[in-house]
Design a protein around this motif. Structure first.
Motif, PDB file in Angstrom:
ATOM      1  N   CYS A 174     -23.150  25.989  10.600  1.00  9.68           N
ATOM      2  CA  CYS A 174     -24.576  26.436  10.886  1.00  9.68           C
ATOM      3  C   CYS A 174     -24.737  26.342  12.438  1.00  9.68           C
ATOM      4  O   CYS A 174     -24.690  25.479  12.943  1.00  9.68           O
ATOM      5  CB  CYS A 174     -25.549  25.378  10.231  1.00  9.68           C
ATOM      6  SG  CYS A 174     -27.284  25.944  10.943  1.00  9.68           S
ATOM      7  N   LEU A 176     -27.426  26.874  13.787  1.00  6.79           N
ATOM      8  CA  LEU A 176     -28.677  26.435  14.366  1.00  6.79           C
ATOM      9  C   LEU A 176     -28.481  24.922  14.446  1.00  6.79           C
ATOM     10  O   LEU A 176     -29.232  24.388  15.336  1.00  6.79           O
ATOM     11  CB  LEU A 176     -29.793  26.727  13.015  1.00  6.79           C
ATOM     12  CG  LEU A 176     -29.921  28.179  12.811  1.00  6.79           C
ATOM     13  CD1 LEU A 176     -30.529  28.264  11.277  1.00  6.79           C
ATOM     14  CD2 LEU A 176     -31.045  28.679  13.883  1.00  6.79           C
ATOM     15  N   LEU A 183     -33.968  20.526  11.642  1.00  8.68           N
ATOM     16  CA  LEU A 183     -33.924  20.884  10.379  1.00  8.68           C
ATOM     17  C   LEU A 183     -35.091  20.801   9.339  1.00  8.68           C
ATOM     18  O   LEU A 183     -35.547  19.590   9.402  1.00  8.68           O
ATOM     19  CB  LEU A 183     -32.577  20.293   9.396  1.00  8.68           C
ATOM     20  CG  LEU A 183     -32.075  20.787   8.073  1.00  8.68           C
ATOM     21  CD1 LEU A 183     -31.742  22.210   8.118  1.00  8.68           C
ATOM     22  CD2 LEU A 183     -31.086  19.996   7.580  1.00  8.68           C
TER      23      LEU A 183
HETATM   24 ZN   LIG Z   1     -28.043  23.728  10.107  1.00  9.42          ZN
END
Ligand SMILES: [Zn+2]
Length: 190
Positions: A174, A176, A183
């Motif tokens: 991921c 991000l 998250l």
């Molecule tokens: Zn993530």
């Protein structure tokens, strides 16, 4: 008049289209999330969206509308109200979709399934199997938003109002997470 752009506009206006870093029910991470209850909490929008579902199935006689709880209850109710027919909803019991509260489907009854947002389609498939197991003649499935990477394939007529293919990442890959963005957990399975 109806267009996908219009639906996207409504979803944005009511705050249903979120951007950020989300943990999906599947365990994957995504940068977008559809918070369907921002739409479902607005009866005027639900009425408009359901009118389009009704329009797409005008050629079919329908005895009952079935939706999976929780979001499907709202849509099934409103579609049935506009059609002037009965509605019912399916619930989850020990991992199975079931009819409770004395709801029943008669052999050969013409049933329309409605669902709000699908990603893998697990819930709508289970509800379809439930309807077929009760002897329903399923006229079709109407879906508000299909977030699947590939369009949902069902063995009955399927009308999707909006396709918003999901970009989802495993936690390890991921981008991000790599940027350290916090998250957020969303959805019903917390
Ligand atoms: Zn993530």
């Amino acid at each position: 008049m109806w267009s996908e752009e219009q639906l996207v506009g409504w979803l944005q206006e009511c705050g249903a289209l979120l951007e950020g870093h989300f943990l999906l029910t599947s365990g994957l991470h995504s940068d977008r999330y559809v918070e369907k209850f921002r739409l479902l909490e607005r009866p005027s929008l639900v009425t408009k969206v359901c009118a389009e579902i009704v329009r797409r199935f005008t050629d079919e006689p329908i005895d009952a509308v079935l939706g999976p709880a929780v979001g499907g209850i709202v849509l099934a109710y409103e579609v049935a109200r506009q059609l002037g027919c009965r509605y019912l909803f399916a619930e989850t019991e020990e991992g199975q979709r079931v009819l409770r509260r004395g709801f029943s489907i008669s052999e050969g009854e013409r049933v329309l399934l409605v669902e709000d947002v699908v990603t893998t389609g697990g819930s709508v498939k289970a509800t379809l199997e439930l309807a077929l197991a009760h002897g329903a003649q399923v006229v079709g499935v109407a879906i508000l938003v299909d977030r699947g990477e590939t369009p949902l394939q069902l063995p009955v007529r399927t009308e999707v109002l909006l396709r918003l293919p999901l970009k989802a990442y495993s936690p390890e890959e991921c981008p991000l997470c790599q940027k350290g963005i916090p998250l957020e957990r969303r959805g019903s399975k917390r």
